[in-house]
Design an enzyme around this catalytic site. Structure first.
Site, PDB file in Angstrom:
ATOM      1  N   ASP A 120       0.957  -1.215   0.150  1.00 51.76           N
ATOM      2  CA  ASP A 120       0.105   0.146   0.184  1.00 51.76           C
ATOM      3  C   ASP A 120       0.904   1.218   0.007  1.00 51.76           C
ATOM      4  O   ASP A 120       0.923   2.121   0.772  1.00 51.76           O
ATOM      5  CB  ASP A 120      -0.593  -0.061   1.355  1.00 51.76           C
ATOM      6  N   GLU A 147       3.444  -8.208   7.147  1.00 52.61           N
ATOM      7  CA  GLU A 147       2.037  -9.033   6.840  1.00 52.61           C
ATOM      8  C   GLU A 147       2.305  -9.879   5.721  1.00 52.61           C
ATOM      9  O   GLU A 147       1.361  -9.820   4.693  1.00 52.61           O
ATOM     10  CB  GLU A 147       1.072  -7.926   6.612  1.00 52.61           C
TER      11      GLU A 147
END
Ligand code: GCB
Length: 657
Positions: A208, A449
């Site tokens: 992101d 993540e």
């Protein structure tokens, strides 16, 4: 645009480069500094630039653009270095460009550098994203895979053989990400001819932030004597008031160099010295390196001067700042110098208007001022290693760092293969080699993540974490997880559990009343299973600056505040038990790729991208100072140099300069 041929060619090139870096690292990567034996010439500034817009992106190589001045190959434009190239022009094609771009600069090398055969001349790039090839006067001198880390080449021979002190530097940089790069990505060719023209492709990623590209950090020329200090490793500890600094110096270009090491205090007094390339320095009445807000005299740095004198009598001198401190982890605590340390800090990005990920001193200093203003004592280099200059600032200001490698967006099972793992191990080697001597760096994060429930993740993270520990046994190792506690296959191997969660944002959007319950469950589950200390490594909510609503609604400043407050209530309970830190996502708004969930970037910053505070910044400021007052030194007796921020009794904030 490209074709499957181009894709295969790009992947072949990248894989060839990956294999060449998979061998263990041979040389050091000391930050270039000046000294009596070393000179540094910064050749950043205005370069010229050309994107290879040919369908296969291969024209530059076919036509050998490195062989002649770039301007003779076709149209060029001005391009600042360091900077990402993406936001410099008005051209959307440059912003979204995928493939090879070419940079060039003519520089003069001082004649004495060339004439003195005992001088070694090195060309160093602080970082370029992602894959780079370097030529000097048309001769290839090195290539490097991976953004965010430096690479260099000894160019003395090339300069002496080619045209002397005029030096044409050409750098080709390719931002293509594949399943084996870090971060990974894929190139997707769109084959539906009713919707896409022939050869149309896009770069897909699972992270992101905008995939900014170009030469992101300074380009330097520097010299050393031929026989030179190649690397220095220090490790520190203490017992009572005695500090111990073990050192290991490697010298190249001479097998019999005499090494002398001297450690000086901040007032210039020599406090210890030794002869030989390995040893331990003893420092009586040691001044330890303490984090900001943990001690009245934080960030104490000694200065270690290393001298290596070769058989020919030439001496190379390198000076390294050294902070003496220890780091330990227990089942409930993170200890710095045997005292509990609570991370109250931020996650950041290297990101700003116009320059993208380009290194920028005003931004760096502003960000440190803001972190100190808000009482932050730490940050995570989400999601890649930051510039060395930033780590040096952290050393000098006592800001503690979790140093992360760009293992972000590892979501595809094919990115857990052996080629990916080999590259990841090498990346950790390069990262540890660069950052091992920074007292501010207290923990390595190998990933963010990843899909750590996937079957290969257990083996992958076991290897990765144990390899990182073998490179540096003095620091804990972690990775950041957002997986389910019961199915995460890598968590058994880490020292600290770092968890990201976005309750009332990605889960149960709008329902801040659920945060307390869900966050308590999160902590109890993780601690119950692993009995390891936990950091809330991300939490937050987007807030469009200036957008308000009461009762709070998503995307308003009030909503962001409410989310933070609800998280804080739980942190205040759990930090009495095993929660050892909280890092807000994010310090500042930052650019992302375009998507229906992003309004010109991610707005979870507590500061805007221009570094103006939103309401959440004031909330965190009050909280962090309150925690510092409870856990650190009395702030009313703090004094730490020029930028001094203090917080009075009763959490009544004031600022003095
Ligand atoms: C995450 C990621 C971070 C994102 C953030 C978000 O979990 O680690 O890179 O920017 O969430 O805002 O979605």
């Amino acid at each position: 645009m490209g074709s499957s041929g181009a894709e295969r060619a790009a992947e072949r090139l990248l894989l060839a480069a990956l294999c060449s870096v998979c061998q263990a690292l041979q040389d050091g990567m000391l930050f270039p500094t000046e000294s009596p034996s070393r000179e540094v010439k910064d050749v950043s500034g205005l370069w010229i630039f050309r994107a290879d817009e040919s369908p296969e992106r291969s024209r530059g190589f076919e036509q050998q653009w490195y062989k002649s001045p770039l301007a003779e190959t076709g149209p060029v434009i001005d391009m600042p270095v360091p900077s990402s190239y993406n936001d410099i022009t008005q051209d959307a094609q440059i912003r979204d460009f995928i493939g090879w771009v070419w940079y060039e600069k003519d520089v003069w090398v001082p004649a004495r550098w060339i004439q003195d055969r005992g001088t070694r001349i090195v060309l160093r790039v602080g970082s370029a994203h992602y894959y780079s090839v370097l030529w000097v006067n048309g001769v290839k001198v090195t290539e490097h895979v991976g953004g965010h880390l430096p690479f260099e080449a000894d160019i003395s021979g090339v300069l002496r053989q080619t045209s002397g002190n005029q030096c044409r530097i050409t750098i080709a940089v390719n931002n293509t990400l594949t399943l084996e790069t870090l971060p990974p990505g894929t190139i997707q060719y769109m084959t539906d001819r009713s919707r896409y023209p022939a050869g149309y492709f896009v770069q897909n990623t699972n992270f992101d932030f905008f995939n900014y590209a170009g030469i992101h950090r300074p380009v330097l020329l520097y010299t050393t004597p031929k026989a030179h200090i190649d690397d220095i490793t220090v490790e520190t500890t203490f017992s009572d008031n005695i500090g111990l600094v073990s050192f290991n110096v490697s010298v190249l270009g001479s097998s019999k160099a005499a090494v002398k090491v001297t450690l000086s205090a901040q007032d210039g007094r020599c406090v210890a010295s030794a002869d030989g390339s390995r040893g331990v320095l003893k420092v009586t009445d040691v001044n330890l390196w303490w984090p900001y807000l943990m001690h009245e005299n934080p960030a104490y740095l000694y200065s270690m001067e290393v001298q290596a004198t070769a058989e020919d009598g030439q001496t190379d001198v390198y000076t390294l700042p050294v902070g003496i401190r220890t780091v330990k982890v227990t089942s409930t605590q993170f200890l710095i110098n045997n005292k509990p340390f609570y991370f109250h800090g931020v996650n950041k990005h290297e990101d700003a208007d116009i320059r993208g990920k380009g290194f920028d001193w005003p931004l760096v200093v502003k960000d440190f001022n803001l972190m100190k203003w808000m009482g932050a004592n730490s940050f995570r280099t989400s999601h890649y290693p930051y510039a060395e200059e930033i780590l040096q600032m952290a050393d000098r200001h006592g800001i503690v760092i979790i140093d992360e490698c760009p293992g972000v967006g590892i979501k595809d099972i094919r990115s857990f293969g052996n080629v990916s793992l080999a590259h990841h191990l090498t990346f950790m080697e390069e990262l540890v080699r660069r950052d091992k001597n920074h007292p501010s760096v207290v923990m390595w994060s190998v990933a963010n993540e990843p899909a750590s429930e996937m079957p290969p993740a257990g083996f992958y993270f076991k290897e990765l974490v144990s390899h990182t520990r073998s490179l540096d046994s003095s620091r804990p190792v972690t990775y950041i997880t957002a997986s389910n506690y019961a199915r995460d296959l890598g968590a058994p191997y880490v020292d600290v559990i770092c968890v990201n969660s976005y309750f009332s944002w990605y889960q149960d959007p709008g329902h801040t009343e659920l945060i307390g319950l869900q966050l308590n469950t999160q902590f109890d589950n993780w601690y119950g299973k692993y009995q390891k200390p936990i950091i809330q490594s991300e939490y937050g909510a987007d807030a469009v600056p200036g957008l308000h609503s009461d009762p709070p609604m998503m995307f308003t400043e009030e909503y962001q505040k409410t989310v933070l407050q609800n998280y804080h209530n739980v942190f205040d309970q759990k930090r009495k038990e095993f929660v050892i830190g909280e890092l807000i996502w994010n310090f500042a708004d930052f650019m992302t790729s375009q998507s229906i969930i992003r309004v010109v970037g991610n707005k979870k910053g507590i500061f805007t991208r221009q570094r103006q505070p939103k309401a959440g910044a004031f909330l965190l400021r009050e909280r962090y100072w309150r925690i510092a007052n409870e856990t650190g030194v009395r702030m009313d007796c703090l004094s730490s140099g020029s930028a001094l921020y203090t917080c009075g009794r009763n959490t009544d904030l004031f600022l003095t300069l």
